[in-house]
Design a protein around this motif. Structure first.
Motif, PDB file in Angstrom:
ATOM      1  N   SER A 181      37.446  16.261  70.798  1.00 27.47           N
ATOM      2  CA  SER A 181      36.616  15.778  69.680  1.00 27.47           C
ATOM      3  C   SER A 181      35.298  16.541  69.618  1.00 27.47           C
ATOM      4  CB  SER A 181      36.273  14.301  69.855  1.00 27.47           C
ATOM      5  OG  SER A 181      37.413  13.539  69.754  1.00 27.47           O
ATOM      6  N   LYS A 182      34.714  16.792  70.799  1.00 27.03           N
ATOM      7  CA  LYS A 182      33.446  17.527  70.832  1.00 27.03           C
ATOM      8  C   LYS A 182      33.639  18.934  70.295  1.00 27.03           C
ATOM      9  CE  LYS A 182      31.198  15.005  74.479  1.00 27.03           C
ATOM     10  NZ  LYS A 182      31.391  14.794  75.903  1.00 27.03           N
ATOM     11  N   GLU A 183      34.748  19.516  70.680  1.00 25.44           N
ATOM     12  CA  GLU A 183      35.080  20.873  70.206  1.00 25.44           C
ATOM     13  C   GLU A 183      35.236  20.878  68.677  1.00 25.44           C
ATOM     14  OE1 GLU A 183      35.169  23.459  71.965  1.00 25.44           O
ATOM     15  OE2 GLU A 183      36.378  24.927  70.866  1.00 25.44           O
ATOM     16  N   LEU A 184      35.883  19.840  68.159  1.00 21.79           N
ATOM     17  CA  LEU A 184      36.090  19.768  66.711  1.00 21.79           C
ATOM     18  C   LEU A 184      34.758  19.595  65.983  1.00 21.79           C
ATOM     19  CD1 LEU A 184      37.930  19.741  64.258  1.00 21.79           C
ATOM     20  CD2 LEU A 184      38.430  17.341  64.684  1.00 21.79           C
ATOM     21  N   THR A 185      33.867  18.776  66.539  1.00 25.45           N
ATOM     22  CA  THR A 185      32.549  18.592  65.923  1.00 25.45           C
ATOM     23  C   THR A 185      31.839  19.942  65.798  1.00 25.45           C
ATOM     24  OG1 THR A 185      32.380  16.404  66.903  1.00 25.45           O
ATOM     25  CG2 THR A 185      30.328  17.385  66.138  1.00 25.45           C
ATOM     26  N   HIS A 186      31.897  20.717  66.877  1.00 23.98           N
ATOM     27  CA  HIS A 186      31.240  22.027  66.888  1.00 23.98           C
ATOM     28  C   HIS A 186      31.883  22.973  65.870  1.00 23.98           C
ATOM     29  CE1 HIS A 186      29.943  25.951  68.152  1.00 23.98           C
ATOM     30  NE2 HIS A 186      31.190  26.259  68.458  1.00 23.98           N
ATOM     31  N   LEU A 187      33.210  23.023  65.886  1.00 24.52           N
ATOM     32  CA  LEU A 187      33.909  23.965  64.993  1.00 24.52           C
ATOM     33  C   LEU A 187      33.722  23.580  63.526  1.00 24.52           C
ATOM     34  CD1 LEU A 187      37.141  24.441  67.112  1.00 24.52           C
ATOM     35  CD2 LEU A 187      35.529  26.249  66.498  1.00 24.52           C
ATOM     36  N   GLN A 188      33.652  22.274  63.283  1.00 22.45           N
ATOM     37  CA  GLN A 188      33.446  21.864  61.889  1.00 22.45           C
ATOM     38  C   GLN A 188      32.077  22.301  61.391  1.00 22.45           C
ATOM     39  OE1 GLN A 188      32.366  17.966  60.937  1.00 22.45           O
ATOM     40  NE2 GLN A 188      32.624  18.284  58.754  1.00 22.45           N
ATOM     41  N   GLU A 189      31.070  22.170  62.252  1.00 23.59           N
ATOM     42  CA  GLU A 189      29.727  22.578  61.824  1.00 23.59           C
ATOM     43  C   GLU A 189      29.709  24.077  61.515  1.00 23.59           C
ATOM     44  OE1 GLU A 189      25.273  21.631  63.244  1.00 23.59           O
ATOM     45  OE2 GLU A 189      26.292  23.233  64.307  1.00 23.59           O
ATOM     46  N   LEU A 190      30.403  24.826  62.363  1.00 27.32           N
ATOM     47  CA  LEU A 190      30.503  26.271  62.164  1.00 27.32           C
ATOM     48  C   LEU A 190      31.204  26.580  60.835  1.00 27.32           C
ATOM     49  CD1 LEU A 190      29.909  28.898  63.640  1.00 27.32           C
ATOM     50  CD2 LEU A 190      32.031  28.584  64.943  1.00 27.32           C
ATOM     51  N   MET A 191      32.275  25.875  60.578  1.00 30.54           N
ATOM     52  CA  MET A 191      33.022  26.107  59.330  1.00 30.54           C
ATOM     53  C   MET A 191      32.164  25.770  58.114  1.00 30.54           C
ATOM     54  SD  MET A 191      36.799  24.713  58.275  1.00 30.54           S
ATOM     55  CE  MET A 191      36.478  23.223  57.380  1.00 30.54           C
ATOM     56  N   TYR A 192      31.418  24.692  58.232  1.00 29.47           N
ATOM     57  CA  TYR A 192      30.547  24.251  57.135  1.00 29.47           C
ATOM     58  C   TYR A 192      29.437  25.289  56.896  1.00 29.47           C
ATOM     59  CZ  TYR A 192      27.838  20.941  54.316  1.00 29.47           C
ATOM     60  OH  TYR A 192      27.170  20.311  53.300  1.00 29.47           O
ATOM     61  N   ALA A 193      28.859  25.780  57.995  1.00 24.40           N
ATOM     62  CA  ALA A 193      27.774  26.755  57.888  1.00 24.40           C
ATOM     63  C   ALA A 193      28.272  28.074  57.301  1.00 24.40           C
ATOM     64  CB  ALA A 193      27.155  26.989  59.270  1.00 24.40           C
ATOM     65  N   GLU A 194      29.438  28.499  57.761  1.00 24.04           N
ATOM     66  CA  GLU A 194      29.955  29.794  57.311  1.00 24.04           C
ATOM     67  C   GLU A 194      30.464  29.728  55.875  1.00 24.04           C
ATOM     68  OE1 GLU A 194      32.714  33.162  59.432  1.00 24.04           O
ATOM     69  OE2 GLU A 194      33.692  31.319  58.835  1.00 24.04           O
ATOM     70  N   ALA A 195      30.977  28.564  55.479  1.00 31.31           N
ATOM     71  CA  ALA A 195      31.456  28.306  54.108  1.00 31.31           C
ATOM     72  C   ALA A 195      32.431  29.373  53.606  1.00 31.31           C
ATOM     73  CB  ALA A 195      30.273  28.160  53.146  1.00 31.31           C
ATOM     74  N   LYS A 196      33.344  29.758  54.496  1.00 31.83           N
ATOM     75  CA  LYS A 196      34.333  30.773  54.127  1.00 31.83           C
ATOM     76  C   LYS A 196      35.739  30.166  54.085  1.00 31.83           C
ATOM     77  CE  LYS A 196      35.839  35.179  56.069  1.00 31.83           C
ATOM     78  NZ  LYS A 196      35.686  35.998  57.279  1.00 31.83           N
ATOM     79  N   HIS A 197      36.035  29.353  55.091  1.00 29.42           N
ATOM     80  CA  HIS A 197      37.362  28.743  55.197  1.00 29.42           C
ATOM     81  C   HIS A 197      37.311  27.277  54.763  1.00 29.42           C
ATOM     82  CE1 HIS A 197      38.735  32.112  57.706  1.00 29.42           C
ATOM     83  NE2 HIS A 197      37.544  32.049  58.271  1.00 29.42           N
ATOM     84  N   ALA A 198      38.477  26.779  54.380  1.00 29.18           N
ATOM     85  CA  ALA A 198      38.619  25.339  54.126  1.00 29.18           C
ATOM     86  C   ALA A 198      39.895  24.882  54.829  1.00 29.18           C
ATOM     87  CB  ALA A 198      38.715  25.081  52.634  1.00 29.18           C
ATOM     88  N   VAL A 199      39.973  23.598  55.139  1.00 31.55           N
ATOM     89  CA  VAL A 199      41.167  23.069  55.817  1.00 31.55           C
ATOM     90  C   VAL A 199      41.704  21.865  55.052  1.00 31.55           C
ATOM     91  CG1 VAL A 199      42.085  22.028  57.929  1.00 31.55           C
ATOM     92  CG2 VAL A 199      40.398  23.854  58.104  1.00 31.55           C
ATOM     93  N   LEU A 200      42.972  21.928  54.732  1.00 28.07           N
ATOM     94  CA  LEU A 200      43.656  20.802  54.103  1.00 28.07           C
ATOM     95  C   LEU A 200      44.654  20.225  55.106  1.00 28.07           C
ATOM     96  CD1 LEU A 200      44.546  18.971  51.789  1.00 28.07           C
ATOM     97  CD2 LEU A 200      46.019  20.822  50.976  1.00 28.07           C
ATOM     98  N   ILE A 201      44.464  18.955  55.429  1.00 28.56           N
ATOM     99  CA  ILE A 201      45.363  18.266  56.360  1.00 28.56           C
ATOM    100  C   ILE A 201      46.207  17.282  55.556  1.00 28.56           C
ATOM    101  CG2 ILE A 201      45.445  16.634  58.306  1.00 28.56           C
ATOM    102  CD1 ILE A 201      42.781  17.948  59.219  1.00 28.56           C
ATOM    103  N   ILE A 202      47.513  17.406  55.703  1.00 22.74           N
ATOM    104  CA  ILE A 202      48.425  16.517  54.972  1.00 22.74           C
ATOM    105  C   ILE A 202      49.119  15.596  55.979  1.00 22.74           C
ATOM    106  CG2 ILE A 202      50.604  16.489  53.679  1.00 22.74           C
ATOM    107  CD1 ILE A 202      49.638  19.018  52.235  1.00 22.74           C
ATOM    108  N   LEU A 203      49.067  14.302  55.709  1.00 25.38           N
ATOM    109  CA  LEU A 203      49.737  13.319  56.574  1.00 25.38           C
ATOM    110  C   LEU A 203      50.825  12.616  55.788  1.00 25.38           C
ATOM    111  CD1 LEU A 203      46.698  11.519  58.277  1.00 25.38           C
ATOM    112  CD2 LEU A 203      48.142  13.306  59.265  1.00 25.38           C
ATOM    113  N   GLN A 204      52.017  12.636  56.332  1.00 28.50           N
ATOM    114  CA  GLN A 204      53.121  11.854  55.754  1.00 28.50           C
ATOM    115  C   GLN A 204      53.747  11.013  56.867  1.00 28.50           C
ATOM    116  OE1 GLN A 204      53.045  13.017  51.681  1.00 28.50           O
ATOM    117  NE2 GLN A 204      54.437  11.548  52.606  1.00 28.50           N
TER     118      GLN A 204
END
Ligand code: ATP
Ligand code: MG
Length: 270
Positions: free
Chosen positions: A42-65
Protein backbone atom coordinates in the motif's frame (compact mmCIF):
# COMPACT_ATOMS: atom_id res chain seq x y z
CA UNK A 1 9.82 -7.60 2.54
CA UNK A 2 9.99 -9.63 -0.63
CA UNK A 3 6.55 -10.63 -1.88
CA UNK A 4 7.08 -13.80 -3.85
CA UNK A 5 3.60 -14.45 -5.21
CA UNK A 6 3.37 -15.31 -8.86
CA UNK A 7 0.67 -13.03 -10.20
CA UNK A 8 1.53 -14.09 -13.76
CA UNK A 9 -0.24 -17.38 -12.98
CA UNK A 10 -3.50 -15.45 -12.83
CA UNK A 11 -3.10 -13.71 -16.18
CA UNK A 12 -5.05 -15.00 -19.19
CA UNK A 13 -2.51 -15.48 -21.97
CA UNK A 14 -3.36 -14.64 -25.57
CA UNK A 15 -3.97 -17.82 -27.59
CA UNK A 16 -4.26 -20.00 -24.47
CA UNK A 17 -8.01 -20.39 -24.03
CA UNK A 18 -9.29 -21.09 -20.53
CA UNK A 19 -12.53 -22.08 -18.87
CA UNK A 20 -13.27 -20.68 -15.43
CA UNK A 21 -14.43 -24.10 -14.22
CA UNK A 22 -10.81 -25.27 -14.42
CA UNK A 23 -9.42 -22.32 -12.45
CA UNK A 24 -9.34 -22.50 -8.63
CA UNK A 25 -11.45 -20.00 -6.70
CA UNK A 26 -9.19 -20.08 -3.65
CA UNK A 27 -5.53 -20.45 -2.80
CA UNK A 28 -3.51 -21.57 0.23
CA UNK A 29 -1.84 -18.41 1.49
CA UNK A 30 -1.38 -17.29 5.06
CA UNK A 31 -3.87 -14.48 5.71
CA UNK A 32 -1.76 -12.77 8.35
CA UNK A 33 1.23 -12.69 6.02
CA UNK A 34 -0.94 -11.47 3.15
CA UNK A 35 -2.24 -8.60 5.30
CA UNK A 36 1.28 -7.57 6.35
CA UNK A 37 2.48 -7.68 2.77
CA UNK A 38 -0.58 -5.74 1.64
CA UNK A 39 0.30 -2.93 4.07
CA UNK A 40 3.80 -2.70 2.66
CA UNK A 41 2.53 -2.73 -0.89
CA UNK A 42 0.00 0.00 0.00
CA UNK A 43 2.84 2.38 0.84
CA UNK A 44 4.45 1.61 -2.49
CA UNK A 45 1.17 2.32 -4.27
CA UNK A 46 0.76 5.65 -2.47
CA UNK A 47 4.21 6.68 -3.66
CA UNK A 48 3.72 5.49 -7.24
CA UNK A 49 0.35 7.18 -7.49
CA UNK A 50 1.82 10.51 -6.45
CA UNK A 51 4.52 10.06 -9.08
CA UNK A 52 1.94 9.23 -11.74
CA UNK A 53 -0.14 12.25 -10.76
CA UNK A 54 2.89 14.56 -10.84
CA UNK A 55 4.16 13.26 -14.16
CA UNK A 56 0.65 13.36 -15.72
CA UNK A 57 1.70 11.11 -18.59
CA UNK A 58 0.09 7.75 -17.84
CA UNK A 59 -3.40 6.82 -16.71
CA UNK A 60 -4.66 3.55 -15.22
CA UNK A 61 -8.05 1.99 -15.77
CA UNK A 62 -8.93 -0.86 -13.41
CA UNK A 63 -11.89 -3.02 -14.35
CA UNK A 64 -13.55 -5.28 -11.76
CA UNK A 65 -16.04 -7.97 -12.69
CA UNK A 66 -17.50 -10.69 -10.47
CA UNK A 67 -20.66 -12.56 -9.69
CA UNK A 68 -22.84 -11.01 -6.98
CA UNK A 69 -21.17 -11.22 -3.57
CA UNK A 70 -17.85 -11.77 -5.32
CA UNK A 71 -16.23 -8.97 -3.33
CA UNK A 72 -16.10 -6.05 -5.77
CA UNK A 73 -17.07 -3.44 -3.18
CA UNK A 74 -14.61 -4.77 -0.63
CA UNK A 75 -11.84 -4.87 -3.24
CA UNK A 76 -12.53 -1.26 -4.20
CA UNK A 77 -12.30 -0.24 -0.53
CA UNK A 78 -8.99 -2.03 0.02
CA UNK A 79 -7.29 -1.05 -3.20
CA UNK A 80 -8.36 2.57 -3.03
CA UNK A 81 -7.40 3.20 0.60
CA UNK A 82 -3.76 4.02 -0.19
CA UNK A 83 -4.75 6.21 -3.15
CA UNK A 84 -5.22 9.95 -2.91
CA UNK A 85 -8.89 10.51 -3.91
CA UNK A 86 -7.78 13.56 -5.88
CA UNK A 87 -6.27 11.27 -8.50
CA UNK A 88 -8.91 8.58 -8.60
CA UNK A 89 -12.54 7.98 -9.48
CA UNK A 90 -14.70 4.93 -8.89
CA UNK A 91 -17.62 4.27 -11.22
CA UNK A 92 -20.39 1.72 -10.76
CA UNK A 93 -22.07 0.57 -13.93
CA UNK A 94 -25.60 -0.62 -13.17
CA UNK A 95 -28.31 -1.66 -15.63
CA UNK A 96 -28.24 0.99 -18.35
CA UNK A 97 -30.86 3.75 -18.12
CA UNK A 98 -33.27 4.49 -20.98
CA UNK A 99 -31.06 7.45 -21.88
CA UNK A 100 -27.97 5.23 -22.05
CA UNK A 101 -29.78 2.55 -24.04
CA UNK A 102 -30.57 5.11 -26.72
CA UNK A 103 -26.82 5.31 -27.40
CA UNK A 104 -24.14 2.76 -28.23
CA UNK A 105 -23.07 0.67 -25.23
CA UNK A 106 -19.56 2.15 -25.04
CA UNK A 107 -20.86 5.71 -24.86
CA UNK A 108 -21.44 5.64 -21.11
CA UNK A 109 -18.12 3.88 -20.55
CA UNK A 110 -15.75 6.00 -22.61
CA UNK A 111 -16.64 9.27 -20.91
CA UNK A 112 -15.35 7.90 -17.58
CA UNK A 113 -11.89 6.72 -18.63
CA UNK A 114 -9.20 8.39 -16.52
CA UNK A 115 -7.40 11.56 -17.54
CA UNK A 116 -3.59 11.45 -17.59
CA UNK A 117 -2.11 11.11 -14.13
CA UNK A 118 -5.25 9.50 -12.71
CA UNK A 119 -6.92 6.20 -11.91
CA UNK A 120 -10.45 5.13 -12.75
CA UNK A 121 -11.89 2.01 -11.18
CA UNK A 122 -14.87 0.48 -12.95
CA UNK A 123 -17.09 -1.62 -10.70
CA UNK A 124 -18.67 -3.56 -13.59
CA UNK A 125 -18.00 -2.32 -17.09
CA UNK A 126 -18.57 -2.83 -20.81
CA UNK A 127 -18.04 -6.56 -20.15
CA UNK A 128 -21.63 -6.60 -18.88
CA UNK A 129 -22.59 -5.87 -22.48
CA UNK A 130 -21.17 -9.19 -23.66
CA UNK A 131 -21.79 -11.31 -20.54
CA UNK A 132 -25.04 -10.28 -18.82
CA UNK A 133 -26.53 -9.31 -22.16
CA UNK A 134 -25.64 -12.74 -23.57
CA UNK A 135 -26.86 -14.77 -20.55
CA UNK A 136 -30.14 -12.86 -20.28
CA UNK A 137 -30.79 -12.48 -24.01
CA UNK A 138 -30.94 -8.71 -23.70
CA UNK A 139 -29.80 -8.27 -27.30
CA UNK A 140 -29.74 -10.59 -30.31
CA UNK A 141 -26.62 -12.75 -30.65
CA UNK A 142 -25.57 -11.08 -33.91
CA UNK A 143 -25.53 -7.76 -32.00
CA UNK A 144 -23.47 -8.75 -28.94
CA UNK A 145 -21.12 -11.06 -30.89
CA UNK A 146 -19.72 -8.05 -32.74
CA UNK A 147 -18.93 -6.35 -29.46
CA UNK A 148 -15.79 -8.39 -28.76
CA UNK A 149 -14.13 -6.72 -31.75
CA UNK A 150 -15.36 -3.29 -30.60
CA UNK A 151 -14.04 -3.90 -27.10
CA UNK A 152 -10.64 -5.02 -28.36
CA UNK A 153 -10.42 -1.96 -30.59
CA UNK A 154 -11.59 0.32 -27.75
CA UNK A 155 -9.05 -1.07 -25.30
CA UNK A 156 -6.33 -0.85 -27.96
CA UNK A 157 -7.20 2.81 -28.43
CA UNK A 158 -6.86 3.39 -24.70
CA UNK A 159 -3.53 1.59 -24.36
CA UNK A 160 -2.11 3.25 -27.50
CA UNK A 161 -2.94 6.63 -25.99
CA UNK A 162 -1.29 5.98 -22.61
CA UNK A 163 -4.06 4.43 -20.50
CA UNK A 164 -2.97 1.16 -18.91
CA UNK A 165 -5.90 -1.21 -18.60
CA UNK A 166 -5.89 -3.90 -15.89
CA UNK A 167 -8.90 -6.20 -15.78
CA UNK A 168 -9.70 -8.37 -12.77
CA UNK A 169 -12.26 -11.13 -12.40
CA UNK A 170 -12.90 -12.00 -8.76
CA UNK A 171 -13.43 -15.73 -9.07
CA UNK A 172 -15.71 -17.46 -6.53
CA UNK A 173 -17.56 -20.77 -6.56
CA UNK A 174 -21.31 -21.16 -6.48
CA UNK A 175 -21.07 -22.65 -2.96
CA UNK A 176 -19.07 -19.71 -1.69
CA UNK A 177 -21.60 -17.34 -3.25
CA UNK A 178 -24.39 -19.12 -1.36
CA UNK A 179 -22.60 -18.55 1.96
CA UNK A 180 -21.96 -14.88 1.21
CA UNK A 181 -25.54 -14.25 0.08
CA UNK A 182 -26.89 -16.11 3.13
CA UNK A 183 -24.72 -13.88 5.33
CA UNK A 184 -26.49 -10.86 3.84
CA UNK A 185 -29.80 -12.34 4.98
CA UNK A 186 -28.52 -13.42 8.40
CA UNK A 187 -27.09 -10.04 9.39
CA UNK A 188 -29.41 -7.07 9.73
CA UNK A 189 -26.56 -4.70 8.88
CA UNK A 190 -26.14 -6.57 5.57
CA UNK A 191 -29.79 -6.71 4.51
CA UNK A 192 -29.33 -3.61 2.37
CA UNK A 193 -26.77 -5.51 0.28
CA UNK A 194 -29.20 -8.29 -0.65
CA UNK A 195 -31.24 -7.97 -3.80
CA UNK A 196 -33.71 -10.78 -4.62
CA UNK A 197 -32.69 -10.40 -8.28
CA UNK A 198 -29.22 -11.71 -7.32
CA UNK A 199 -30.90 -15.12 -7.08
CA UNK A 200 -31.97 -14.90 -10.71
CA UNK A 201 -28.35 -14.42 -11.78
CA UNK A 202 -27.35 -17.21 -9.36
CA UNK A 203 -29.71 -19.61 -11.17
CA UNK A 204 -27.62 -18.95 -14.28
CA UNK A 205 -24.25 -19.29 -12.53
CA UNK A 206 -22.92 -21.86 -15.03
CA UNK A 207 -24.07 -19.76 -17.98
CA UNK A 208 -22.21 -16.80 -16.52
CA UNK A 209 -19.06 -18.94 -16.17
CA UNK A 210 -19.35 -19.89 -19.85
CA UNK A 211 -20.00 -16.32 -20.97
CA UNK A 212 -17.17 -14.88 -18.87
CA UNK A 213 -14.75 -17.58 -20.08
CA UNK A 214 -15.64 -16.76 -23.66
CA UNK A 215 -15.19 -13.02 -23.08
CA UNK A 216 -11.79 -13.53 -21.42
CA UNK A 217 -10.61 -15.71 -24.30
CA UNK A 218 -11.75 -13.23 -26.92
CA UNK A 219 -10.57 -10.08 -25.11
CA UNK A 220 -7.07 -11.05 -23.98
CA UNK A 221 -5.35 -10.44 -27.31
CA UNK A 222 -3.96 -7.05 -26.22
CA UNK A 223 -1.17 -7.85 -23.77
CA UNK A 224 -1.36 -4.24 -22.54
CA UNK A 225 -4.94 -4.83 -21.39
CA UNK A 226 -4.71 -8.21 -19.64
CA UNK A 227 -7.38 -10.12 -17.79
CA UNK A 228 -6.45 -11.61 -14.41
CA UNK A 229 -8.62 -14.29 -12.81
CA UNK A 230 -8.06 -13.87 -9.09
CA UNK A 231 -8.89 -16.68 -6.63
CA UNK A 232 -11.15 -14.44 -4.56
CA UNK A 233 -12.31 -16.66 -1.71
CA UNK A 234 -9.09 -15.96 0.20
CA UNK A 235 -9.82 -12.25 0.51
CA UNK A 236 -6.48 -11.27 2.02
CA UNK A 237 -4.70 -12.94 -0.89
CA UNK A 238 -7.12 -11.35 -3.36
CA UNK A 239 -6.26 -7.87 -2.10
CA UNK A 240 -2.54 -8.61 -2.09
CA UNK A 241 -2.50 -10.06 -5.61
CA UNK A 242 -4.43 -7.13 -7.06
CA UNK A 243 -2.38 -4.41 -5.37
CA UNK A 244 0.80 -6.22 -6.44
CA UNK A 245 -0.31 -6.33 -10.08
CA UNK A 246 -1.14 -2.62 -9.99
CA UNK A 247 2.11 -1.56 -8.31
CA UNK A 248 4.22 -3.81 -10.57
CA UNK A 249 2.58 -2.16 -13.57
CA UNK A 250 3.24 1.35 -12.27
CA UNK A 251 6.81 0.48 -11.28
CA UNK A 252 7.51 -0.77 -14.81
CA UNK A 253 6.66 2.58 -16.40
CA UNK A 254 9.92 4.33 -15.52
CA UNK A 255 8.02 7.36 -14.24
CA UNK A 256 9.90 10.47 -13.13
CA UNK A 257 8.90 13.63 -11.31
CA UNK A 258 8.74 16.41 -13.93
CA UNK A 259 11.66 18.80 -14.21
CA UNK A 260 10.75 22.23 -12.79
CA UNK A 261 9.88 24.81 -15.45
CA UNK A 262 11.84 27.45 -13.53
CA UNK A 263 15.36 27.83 -12.16
CA UNK A 264 15.14 26.49 -8.59
CA UNK A 265 18.30 28.36 -7.54
CA UNK A 266 16.62 31.68 -8.38
CA UNK A 267 14.07 31.36 -5.60
CA UNK A 268 14.22 31.52 -1.86
CA UNK A 269 11.15 31.77 0.36
CA UNK A 270 11.37 34.54 3.00
P1 ATP B 1 -24.00 -4.66 -5.16
O1 ATP B 1 -25.07 -5.69 -5.37
O2 ATP B 1 -22.77 -5.21 -4.52
O3 ATP B 1 -24.49 -3.41 -4.51
P2 ATP B 1 -23.88 -4.55 -8.01
O4 ATP B 1 -22.75 -4.18 -8.92
O5 ATP B 1 -24.33 -5.98 -8.07
O6 ATP B 1 -23.47 -4.15 -6.58
P3 ATP B 1 -26.57 -3.90 -8.53
O7 ATP B 1 -27.31 -2.63 -8.66
O8 ATP B 1 -27.03 -4.91 -7.56
O9 ATP B 1 -25.04 -3.57 -8.31
O10 ATP B 1 -26.53 -4.64 -9.92
C1 ATP B 1 -26.22 -4.03 -11.08
C2 ATP B 1 -26.86 -4.88 -12.13
O11 ATP B 1 -26.74 -4.20 -13.35
C3 ATP B 1 -26.19 -6.23 -12.29
O12 ATP B 1 -27.14 -7.25 -12.28
C4 ATP B 1 -25.54 -6.12 -13.65
O13 ATP B 1 -25.46 -7.35 -14.33
C5 ATP B 1 -26.46 -5.14 -14.33
N1 ATP B 1 -25.81 -4.47 -15.46
C6 ATP B 1 -24.74 -3.67 -15.43
N2 ATP B 1 -24.43 -3.25 -16.68
C7 ATP B 1 -25.34 -3.82 -17.50
C8 ATP B 1 -25.54 -3.77 -18.90
N3 ATP B 1 -24.76 -3.07 -19.68
N4 ATP B 1 -26.57 -4.44 -19.39
C9 ATP B 1 -27.38 -5.17 -18.59
N5 ATP B 1 -27.24 -5.26 -17.27
C10 ATP B 1 -26.24 -4.59 -16.73
MG1 MG C 1 -26.01 -6.72 -6.87
Amino acid sequence: MNIDINTENHRIKPNEPIHLNAIPTTIEYDKKLAKEQFKKQSKELTHLQELMYAEAKHAVLIILQAMDAGGKDSTVRHIMTPINPQGCRVLNFKSPSAYELERDYLWRIHQHVPPRGCFSVFNRSHYEDVVTVNVNNLAPKDVWKKRFDHINAFEQLLTDEGTHVLKFFLHISKDYQRDRLQRRLDRTDKHWKFDPSDLVARNHFEDYMDAYSNAFNLCSCNSDAPWYVIPAENRAYRNLAIIKIITDKLASLGMKYPEPKYDVSQYQID
